[in-house]
Scaffold this active site. Structure first.
Site, PDB file in Angstrom:
ATOM      1  N   GLU A   1     -21.169  24.548   2.315  1.00  0.00           N
ATOM      2  CA  GLU A   1     -20.061  24.395   3.271  1.00  0.00           C
ATOM      3  C   GLU A   1     -20.364  25.134   4.580  1.00  0.00           C
ATOM      4  O   GLU A   1     -20.164  24.598   5.674  1.00  0.00           O
ATOM      5  CB  GLU A   1     -18.761  24.933   2.660  1.00  0.00           C
ATOM      6  CG  GLU A   1     -18.157  24.069   1.573  1.00  0.00           C
ATOM      7  CD  GLU A   1     -17.339  22.920   2.138  1.00  0.00           C
ATOM      8  OE1 GLU A   1     -17.252  22.785   3.371  1.00  0.00           O
ATOM      9  OE2 GLU A   1     -16.780  22.147   1.337  1.00  0.00           O
TER      10      GLU A   1
ATOM     11  N   CYS B 295      -0.684  21.396   7.235  1.00  0.00           N
ATOM     12  CA  CYS B 295       0.176  21.610   6.067  1.00  0.00           C
ATOM     13  C   CYS B 295       1.563  22.133   6.429  1.00  0.00           C
ATOM     14  O   CYS B 295       2.546  21.781   5.766  1.00  0.00           O
ATOM     15  CB  CYS B 295      -0.506  22.532   5.065  1.00  0.00           C
ATOM     16  SG  CYS B 295      -0.928  24.174   5.702  1.00  0.00           S
TER      17      CYS B 295
ATOM     18  N   CYS C  51      -2.748  19.098   3.732  1.00  0.00           N
ATOM     19  CA  CYS C  51      -3.470  19.422   4.955  1.00  0.00           C
ATOM     20  C   CYS C  51      -4.065  18.193   5.641  1.00  0.00           C
ATOM     21  O   CYS C  51      -4.946  18.328   6.491  1.00  0.00           O
ATOM     22  CB  CYS C  51      -4.579  20.426   4.658  1.00  0.00           C
ATOM     23  SG  CYS C  51      -3.985  21.957   3.904  1.00  0.00           S
TER      24      CYS C  51
ATOM     25  N   ARG D 215       2.418  30.736   1.503  1.00  0.00           N
ATOM     26  CA  ARG D 215       3.085  29.436   1.461  1.00  0.00           C
ATOM     27  C   ARG D 215       4.590  29.581   1.589  1.00  0.00           C
ATOM     28  O   ARG D 215       5.265  28.710   2.129  1.00  0.00           O
ATOM     29  CB  ARG D 215       2.685  28.694   0.185  1.00  0.00           C
ATOM     30  CG  ARG D 215       1.219  28.262   0.229  1.00  0.00           C
ATOM     31  CD  ARG D 215       0.743  27.598  -1.030  1.00  0.00           C
ATOM     32  NE  ARG D 215      -0.668  27.207  -0.880  1.00  0.00           N
ATOM     33  CZ  ARG D 215      -1.423  26.728  -1.850  1.00  0.00           C
ATOM     34  NH1 ARG D 215      -0.900  26.565  -3.061  1.00  0.00           N
ATOM     35  NH2 ARG D 215      -2.689  26.410  -1.631  1.00  0.00           N
TER      36      ARG D 215
ATOM     37  N   ARG E  22      -4.138  21.388  -4.009  1.00  0.00           N
ATOM     38  CA  ARG E  22      -5.149  21.209  -2.967  1.00  0.00           C
ATOM     39  C   ARG E  22      -6.573  21.316  -3.501  1.00  0.00           C
ATOM     40  O   ARG E  22      -7.513  21.531  -2.739  1.00  0.00           O
ATOM     41  CB  ARG E  22      -4.914  22.237  -1.849  1.00  0.00           C
ATOM     42  CG  ARG E  22      -3.585  22.009  -1.127  1.00  0.00           C
ATOM     43  CD  ARG E  22      -3.271  23.089  -0.128  1.00  0.00           C
ATOM     44  NE  ARG E  22      -2.009  22.795   0.552  1.00  0.00           N
ATOM     45  CZ  ARG E  22      -1.244  23.703   1.139  1.00  0.00           C
ATOM     46  NH1 ARG E  22      -1.620  24.970   1.155  1.00  0.00           N
ATOM     47  NH2 ARG E  22      -0.115  23.348   1.726  1.00  0.00           N
TER      48      ARG E  22
ATOM     49  N   SER F 146      -2.464  36.831   1.886  1.00  0.00           N
ATOM     50  CA  SER F 146      -1.102  37.275   1.583  1.00  0.00           C
ATOM     51  C   SER F 146      -0.963  37.879   0.197  1.00  0.00           C
ATOM     52  O   SER F 146      -0.287  38.898   0.019  1.00  0.00           O
ATOM     53  CB  SER F 146      -0.131  36.100   1.732  1.00  0.00           C
ATOM     54  OG  SER F 146      -0.471  35.035   0.850  1.00  0.00           O
TER      55      SER F 146
ATOM     56  N   LYS G  48     -12.245  32.884   2.726  1.00  0.00           N
ATOM     57  CA  LYS G  48     -10.838  33.070   2.386  1.00  0.00           C
ATOM     58  C   LYS G  48     -10.606  32.604   0.953  1.00  0.00           C
ATOM     59  O   LYS G  48     -10.958  31.473   0.631  1.00  0.00           O
ATOM     60  CB  LYS G  48      -9.963  32.262   3.348  1.00  0.00           C
ATOM     61  CG  LYS G  48      -8.470  32.374   3.064  1.00  0.00           C
ATOM     62  CD  LYS G  48      -7.648  31.479   3.990  1.00  0.00           C
ATOM     63  CE  LYS G  48      -6.162  31.633   3.665  1.00  0.00           C
ATOM     64  NZ  LYS G  48      -5.324  30.743   4.506  1.00  0.00           N
TER      65      LYS G  48
ATOM     66  N   LYS H  78     -13.157  28.161   1.995  1.00  0.00           N
ATOM     67  CA  LYS H  78     -11.752  28.376   1.656  1.00  0.00           C
ATOM     68  C   LYS H  78     -11.522  27.892   0.232  1.00  0.00           C
ATOM     69  O   LYS H  78     -11.595  26.693  -0.055  1.00  0.00           O
ATOM     70  CB  LYS H  78     -10.839  27.638   2.630  1.00  0.00           C
ATOM     71  CG  LYS H  78      -9.353  27.886   2.382  1.00  0.00           C
ATOM     72  CD  LYS H  78      -8.515  27.173   3.428  1.00  0.00           C
ATOM     73  CE  LYS H  78      -7.030  27.400   3.206  1.00  0.00           C
ATOM     74  NZ  LYS H  78      -6.204  26.689   4.218  1.00  0.00           N
TER      75      LYS H  78
ATOM     76  N   CYS I 179      -4.200  23.354  11.382  1.00  0.00           N
ATOM     77  CA  CYS I 179      -4.047  22.634  10.123  1.00  0.00           C
ATOM     78  C   CYS I 179      -2.792  21.778  10.229  1.00  0.00           C
ATOM     79  O   CYS I 179      -2.041  21.861  11.212  1.00  0.00           O
ATOM     80  CB  CYS I 179      -3.958  23.606   8.944  1.00  0.00           C
ATOM     81  SG  CYS I 179      -4.234  22.818   7.332  1.00  0.00           S
TER      82      CYS I 179
END
Length: 322
Positions: free
Chosen positions: A231, A120, A128, A203, A215, A272, A246, A193, A118
């Site tokens: 997707e 980001c 991103c 982050r 985003r 996270s 995710k 995602k 990515c």
């Protein structure tokens, strides 16, 4: 009286183990790790107890711990010193992720190294893709992502894991890898995602918060289920080798649907925020950490995940290997 005696198969621990349908194994786990530039750095991420920023001089120690715990796969994230509007450090052949991959494959060739792909972490705006007039440009971002994937493959990455959610990113990366001679390097696509509130601690760890806006124009609306199927199907058509959902915990229904529909290996990212909530509650004595973690990961496996990316991997391996 005629009724079913279901409790016969729950009568003892050995009986329950004998008929258990779903298992979490160390082979199922992928451990994410954050490498930083510099030396003698092993700094805990404040919102993620037990997760660290690690400099490359500690890499051998970290990888040896994973090997000793029978964890076979690691996902590499990088926190660079240099950021710019194009995210050029992402595809720098001497970038932090590329250096980490080379060092891991040199010293621990038995580990499967997965490279998060990515921009980001590498852009000064935290998005991103490439920005123009405040807009994230889709097609213009694809070449940078393909270049990043190729540089990671050249460093020795076993799997490329693109997480950017640009339209066509799997096709662009597959074409780039093939043209560079990496036809056998698989793509573990972050196919589904969501634009999730569960990413906050990551982050902080990756220094990747957007400097403006959000985003939501490229990550998915958490309310959408059918979009996830579209997707995933697009990624399969473009050449993905793995599918991923995710976050995992709030999207177990999506995991189940993808598993039922598509034959590719399915990955759940235990993100996270999910990790930090459990850690915080455990530190306050409100829950039994081991029981909650194992129940949560078992739920992800039961929903259809073949593999789980999780910051709990080290603890889980210790519990399983007792």
């Amino acid at each position: 009286m005629n009724f079913q005696r279901h409790r016969r198969l729950r009568s003892s621990e050995s009986m329950r183990a004998l008929v258990r349908e779903t298992h979490v194994r160390t082979d199922d786990l992928i451990y994410p790790i954050f490498f930083v530039e510099g030396e003698r750095i092993k700094q805990e991420v404040p919102s993620m107890p037990g997760v660290y920023h690690v400099s490359l001089d500690y890499l051998e120690e970290e990888m040896q711990e994973l090997v000793d715990l029978n964890i076979r796969s690691v996902m590499v994230f990088g926190v660079p010193d240099h950021k710019d509007d194009a995210g050029s450090s992402a595809y720098d052949h001497n970038g932090i992720v590329q250096k980490a991959i080379k060092k891991i494959k040199s010293g621990f060739p038995q580990l499967t190294v997965i490279a998060d792909t990515c921009l980001c972490q590498y852009t000064d705006h935290g998005h991103c893709g490439i920005i123009r007039d405040g807009e994230v440009l889709n097609d213009e971002s694809l070449s940078a992502l393909a270049n990043t994937a190729v540089s990671q493959a050249k460093a020795g990455a076993d799997i490329i894991a693109p997480s950017n959610m640009m339209d066509g990113f799997v096709a662009a990366i597959r074409e780039g890898l093939d043209e560079a001679g990496f036809i056998n390097v698989p793509i573990m696509s972050y196919s589904v995602k969501y634009s999730s509130a569960y990413y906050g601690p990551f982050r902080e760890a990756a220094h990747s918060s957007p400097q403006f806006g959000d985003r939501k124009s490229y990550q998915m609306d958490p309310a959408n289920r059918l979009e996830a199927l579209r997707e995933a199907e697009s990624d399969i058509e473009e050449g993905a080798d793995f599918l991923m959902v995710k976050p995992a915990l709030a999207y177990l229904d999506v995991l189940r649907e993808l598993k039922d529909r598509y034959p590719l290996p399915l990955v759940a990212y235990n993100v996270s925020g999910e990790y930090s909530m459990i850690k915080a509650a455990a530190q306050n004595g409100w829950i039994d950490e081991e029981s909650i973690v194992m129940e949560t990961l078992t739920g992800m496996k039961r929903a259809g995940a073949d593999l789980i990316i999780t910051y709990h991997a080290k603890d889980v391996s210790r519990w399983l290997n007792r």
